[in-house]
Write a protein that holds these residues in place. Structure first.
Motif, PDB file in Angstrom:
ATOM      1  N   ALA A  42       0.822  -1.214   0.000  1.00  0.00           N
ATOM      2  CA  ALA A  42       0.000   0.000   0.000  1.00  0.00           C
ATOM      3  C   ALA A  42       0.859   1.269   0.000  1.00  0.00           C
ATOM      4  CB  ALA A  42      -0.965   0.001   1.180  1.00  0.00           C
ATOM      5  N   PHE A  43       2.009   1.228  -0.643  1.00  0.00           N
ATOM      6  CA  PHE A  43       2.904   2.381  -0.743  1.00  0.00           C
ATOM      7  C   PHE A  43       2.188   3.536  -1.425  1.00  0.00           C
ATOM      8  CE2 PHE A  43       6.179   4.977  -2.682  1.00  0.00           C
ATOM      9  CZ  PHE A  43       7.161   5.036  -1.720  1.00  0.00           C
ATOM     10  N   GLY A  44       1.522   3.243  -2.540  1.00  0.00           N
ATOM     11  CA  GLY A  44       0.817   4.289  -3.287  1.00  0.00           C
ATOM     12  C   GLY A  44      -0.270   4.952  -2.463  1.00  0.00           C
ATOM     13  N   ARG A  45      -0.976   4.161  -1.656  1.00  0.00           N
ATOM     14  CA  ARG A  45      -2.035   4.714  -0.816  1.00  0.00           C
ATOM     15  C   ARG A  45      -1.450   5.654   0.235  1.00  0.00           C
ATOM     16  NH1 ARG A  45      -5.910   0.416   0.275  1.00  0.00           N
ATOM     17  NH2 ARG A  45      -4.040  -0.635   0.941  1.00  0.00           N
ATOM     18  N   ALA A  46      -0.342   5.246   0.863  1.00  0.00           N
ATOM     19  CA  ALA A  46       0.301   6.102   1.876  1.00  0.00           C
ATOM     20  C   ALA A  46       0.837   7.380   1.236  1.00  0.00           C
ATOM     21  CB  ALA A  46       1.424   5.347   2.578  1.00  0.00           C
ATOM     22  N   MET A  47       1.421   7.258   0.055  1.00  0.00           N
ATOM     23  CA  MET A  47       1.947   8.420  -0.643  1.00  0.00           C
ATOM     24  C   MET A  47       0.811   9.371  -1.035  1.00  0.00           C
ATOM     25  SD  MET A  47       4.395   8.563  -3.968  1.00  0.00           S
ATOM     26  CE  MET A  47       3.146   8.719  -5.210  1.00  0.00           C
ATOM     27  N   SER A  48      -0.269   8.821  -1.569  1.00  0.00           N
ATOM     28  CA  SER A  48      -1.423   9.649  -1.952  1.00  0.00           C
ATOM     29  C   SER A  48      -2.013  10.368  -0.750  1.00  0.00           C
ATOM     30  CB  SER A  48      -2.503   8.786  -2.615  1.00  0.00           C
ATOM     31  OG  SER A  48      -2.034   8.273  -3.828  1.00  0.00           O
ATOM     32  N   ARG A  49      -2.110   9.670   0.369  1.00  0.00           N
ATOM     33  CA  ARG A  49      -2.636  10.268   1.604  1.00  0.00           C
ATOM     34  C   ARG A  49      -1.773  11.469   2.010  1.00  0.00           C
ATOM     35  NH1 ARG A  49      -2.770   5.651   4.709  1.00  0.00           N
ATOM     36  NH2 ARG A  49      -0.595   5.921   5.265  1.00  0.00           N
ATOM     37  N   SER A  50      -0.448  11.278   1.978  1.00  0.00           N
ATOM     38  CA  SER A  50       0.474  12.364   2.341  1.00  0.00           C
ATOM     39  C   SER A  50       0.386  13.519   1.348  1.00  0.00           C
ATOM     40  CB  SER A  50       1.910  11.853   2.407  1.00  0.00           C
ATOM     41  OG  SER A  50       2.067  10.956   3.469  1.00  0.00           O
ATOM     42  N   LEU A  51       0.372  13.206   0.066  1.00  0.00           N
ATOM     43  CA  LEU A  51       0.315  14.254  -0.962  1.00  0.00           C
ATOM     44  C   LEU A  51      -0.944  15.097  -0.834  1.00  0.00           C
ATOM     45  CD1 LEU A  51       1.697  12.411  -4.116  1.00  0.00           C
ATOM     46  CD2 LEU A  51       2.760  14.301  -2.878  1.00  0.00           C
ATOM     47  N   LYS A  52      -2.069  14.479  -0.539  1.00  0.00           N
ATOM     48  CA  LYS A  52      -3.317  15.231  -0.383  1.00  0.00           C
ATOM     49  C   LYS A  52      -3.204  16.209   0.788  1.00  0.00           C
ATOM     50  CE  LYS A  52      -8.314  15.030   0.068  1.00  0.00           C
ATOM     51  NZ  LYS A  52      -8.342  16.441   0.102  1.00  0.00           N
TER      52      LYS A  52
END
Length: 184
Positions: A42-52
């Motif tokens: 879930a790297f992409g999910r964690a990155m997306s959460r941070s970016l938002k």
């Protein structure tokens, strides 16, 4: 158009395929994700959460060359994820980590399954460079002691920077990872 990664960015003036880089309080939002034997899930999910959260706070870096997403893969079961933010910004409710130090950076090309080999190569390279420099000062000795444990292995702090997203890697047919190994 997708950005193309340039390996020469991580070549020193003498032509060595690595480069020393210094950071002074480089700010990152720190998040994390579970791993399975060092492979982030879930790297992409964690990155997306941070970016938002970064975008909502107006804390995004303005220069595309300053944007970084890194992980530290410090455990087979969990990895911290670091996303750069603008120097003077805060992101409410997020853990901000400012990273400082001298790092040896080297770019690698290939499949993520090579990460273990690349990390071992970086550990050896850091040790070799520190021994070559052989400053014989307390900081050098202390750092050499910290990267050598009783088994003769190293435990150098490393950050894994992913300059190309999976979409870019697919388009250009190459996957790159830059490892930043802490020298001091």
């Amino acid at each position: 158009m997708l950005p193309k990664f340039d390996l020469a960015t991580y070549t020193d003036p003498d032509g060595n395929p690595h480069k020393e880089i210094s950071w002074k309080e480089k700010p990152f939002v720190k998040d994390g994700t579970f791993c399975f034997f060092y492979i982030p899930l879930a790297f992409g999910r964690a990155m997306s959460r941070s970016l938002k959260k970064i975008e909502d706070a107006g804390a995004a870096v303005t220069q595309k060359d300053d944007f970084m997403v890194m992980s530290d893969c410090h455990s087979p079961w969990y990895s911290n994820i670091y996303v750069t933010i603008a120097n003077d910004k805060e992101v409410e409710g997020e853990n901000i980590e400012k990273i400082s130090g001298s790092f040896l950076a080297k770019a690698f090309e290939g499949d993520y399954s090579n990460m273990g080999n690349w990390a071992r190569e970086m550990q050896s390279l850091v040790k070799e460079i520190l021994e070559k420099n052989n400053n014989k000062n307390a900081n050098h000795k202390q750092h050499m002691d910290s990267i050598n444990n009783a088994n003769g292995n190293t435990n150098t702090k490393m950050y894994f920077y992913y300059p190309t997203c999976p979409k870019c890697a697919k388009k250009y047919g190459k996957n790159h990872v830059v490892i930043y190994a802490k020298m001091s």
